[in-house]
Write an enzyme that holds these catalytic residues in place. Structure first.
Site, short mmCIF file in Angstrom:
data_model
loop_
_atom_site.label_atom_id
_atom_site.label_comp_id
_atom_site.label_asym_id
_atom_site.label_seq_id
_atom_site.Cartn_x
_atom_site.Cartn_y
_atom_site.Cartn_z
N ASP A 126 -31.93 5.85 60.98
CA ASP A 126 -31.12 5.70 62.20
C ASP A 126 -31.32 6.88 63.15
OD1 ASP A 126 -29.74 7.64 60.73
OD2 ASP A 126 -27.79 6.63 60.83
N GLU A 127 -31.88 8.00 62.63
CA GLU A 127 -32.04 9.18 63.49
C GLU A 127 -33.01 8.94 64.64
OE1 GLU A 127 -32.35 13.02 61.77
OE2 GLU A 127 -30.98 12.55 60.14
N TYR A 153 -38.20 16.15 62.84
CA TYR A 153 -38.16 15.10 61.81
C TYR A 153 -37.99 13.72 62.44
CZ TYR A 153 -36.00 11.84 58.54
OH TYR A 153 -35.69 10.70 57.83
N LYS A 157 -40.56 10.40 62.61
CA LYS A 157 -40.23 9.06 62.11
C LYS A 157 -40.35 8.03 63.24
CE LYS A 157 -38.90 8.12 58.47
NZ LYS A 157 -39.63 7.77 57.23
#
Ligand code: NAD
Ligand code: DAU
Length: 339
Positions: A126-127, A153, A157
């Site tokens: 979800d980040e 990060y 992704k």
């Protein structure tokens, strides 16, 4: 059916392997893992002798090695958990995040194109949607929320997600992506909030809460995430993204206080420390799509899941004490002494 699970010696990947071996006794499950600091063979000890399981130590960026494995095993499904997963480490040193999380994903998908598979599944987060403001509890991440990342990060992704969708559109690769909220449960590496607080509290060490502790995460028991991925790889539509989360938003400080209470430790162990750079305020998933299309709902309530998790850490001390007694100590000193 042969399934390659990358990153299966880590937290969620190992739980997924246990889930798959339990649920599909006729499937062959191959774990491909580089065994970075976060990968641990001890986690897989109970399945090592299972004739339907094979462990292969390999870097997903190693193209020749990955091609060789595909040639040997002729997998039907790939589920890619392999990643550098810790936001704080990505702030300290972004490069390995870009290599593993983006280039490694590319190598895996090239192998899928070369040898043919029925499904490539990317385990995302979800980040990639960035964060939500605390004063808008009506807002949630849907699959249409724009990608808007905060950390190296989450950017890595998101980069991988874009590449996965590009391989679907350009080459017709049958892909799916899941974007899940924060997981918790057994085998969670002790650098992450919940296991770190359990381990520190048990040792009567300070409990380092970043900033004011009001950041919100949407916690999901790991087994519920594994069931969601199982549904997506079998029944999900290719080319689609599925958000996974259980409407369980909690403030960090409340989680830490709950851990103190459950372990009978005083709250004055709580120490407010320097905030994480670029710290996301709130994550909250809208899981309507996976519920409506695939019938997924979380099964474990947080009150039960956190109790099970604490009990697991109390009865599996050898697993995490081994980890925190090694190189982890240098990591901890470096990360926390400046905070
Ligand atoms: P983890 O850090 O516990 O495990 C990662 C695993 O990947 C380790 O076993 C490690 O050895 C392996 N690995 C790392 N680099 C590799 C490489 N180059 N080649 C092969 N193996 C490699 O991570 P986790 O928390 O289990 O997360 C797994 C996946 O789920 C990640 O992709 C992460 O982005 C995603 N995710 C995690 C959460 C969460 O709350 N933990 C939530 C949503 C999504
Ligand atoms: O939302 C999904 C993501 O959840 C995954 O994509 C990541 O791989 C996973 O690591 C996790 O990221 P977070 O940054 O949310 O998790 P972490 O456990 O590192 O931190 C949770 C919250 O707790 C966050 O607001 C930072 C805070 N925190 C964390 C640590 C380690 C502290 O206050 N103190 C700490 O010592």
């Amino acid at each position: 059916m042969t399934v390659i699970v990358t990153g299966g010696a880590g937290f969620i990947g190992s739980n997924f392997i246990f889930h798959m071996l339990r649920t599909y006794p006729s499937y062959r499950i191959i774990c491909l893992d580089k065994l970075t600091y976060a990968g641990n063979l001890a986690t897989l000890k109970d399945v090592m002798d299972n004739p339907n399981f094979r462990f292969v130590r390999l870097d997903i960026c190693d193209r020749q090695g990955v091609y060789r494995l595909f040639e040997e095993e002729k997998p039907d499904i790939i589920v890619n958990f392999a990643a550098e997963s810790h936001v704080d480490r990505s702030i300290d040193n972004p490069e390995i995040f870009l290599k593993t999380n983006i280039l490694g994903t590319q190598v895996l998908m090239d192998a899928c194109r070369k040898y043919g598979i029925s499904r490539y599944h990317q385990v995302s987060t979800d980040e990639v949607y960035g964060d939500l403001p605390l004063d808008r509890p009506d807002l949630f991440f849907t699959e249409e929320t724009p990608i808007h990342t905060s950390s190296p990060y989450s950017s890595s992704k998101a980069g991988a997600d874009l590449l996965v969708m590009a391989y679907n559109r350009t080459y017709g690769l049958p892909v799916t992506i899941s974007r899940c909220s924060n997981n918790y449960g057994p085998y969670h590496f002790p650098e992450k909030l919940i296991p770190l607080m359990i381990a520190n509290a048990l040792a009567d060490k300070p409990l380092p809460v970043y900033g004011n502790g009001l950041n919100v995460r949407d916690w999901l028991y790991v087994e519920d995430h594994c069931r969601a991925i199982d549904l997506i790889i079998h029944k999900g539509r290719t080319g689609e993204v599925y958000n996974v989360g259980g409407h369980n938003e909690m403030r960090n400080i409340d989680i830490v206080k709950l851990i103190c209470q459950k372990l009978g430790k005083p709250e004055d162990l709580i120490t407010y420390v320097k905030d994480r750079k670029g710290h996301d305020m709130r994550y909250a998933i809208d899981p309507t799509k996976i519920h409506k299309e695939l019938g997924w709902l979380p099964e474990t309530k947080f009150a039960d899941g956190i109790q099970k998790t604490i009990d697991w850490y109390l009865t599996h001390r050898e697993w995490w004490e081994e980890i925190i007694s090694g190189e982890y100590q240098n990591y901890y000193k470096k990360m926390y002494e400046e905070k």
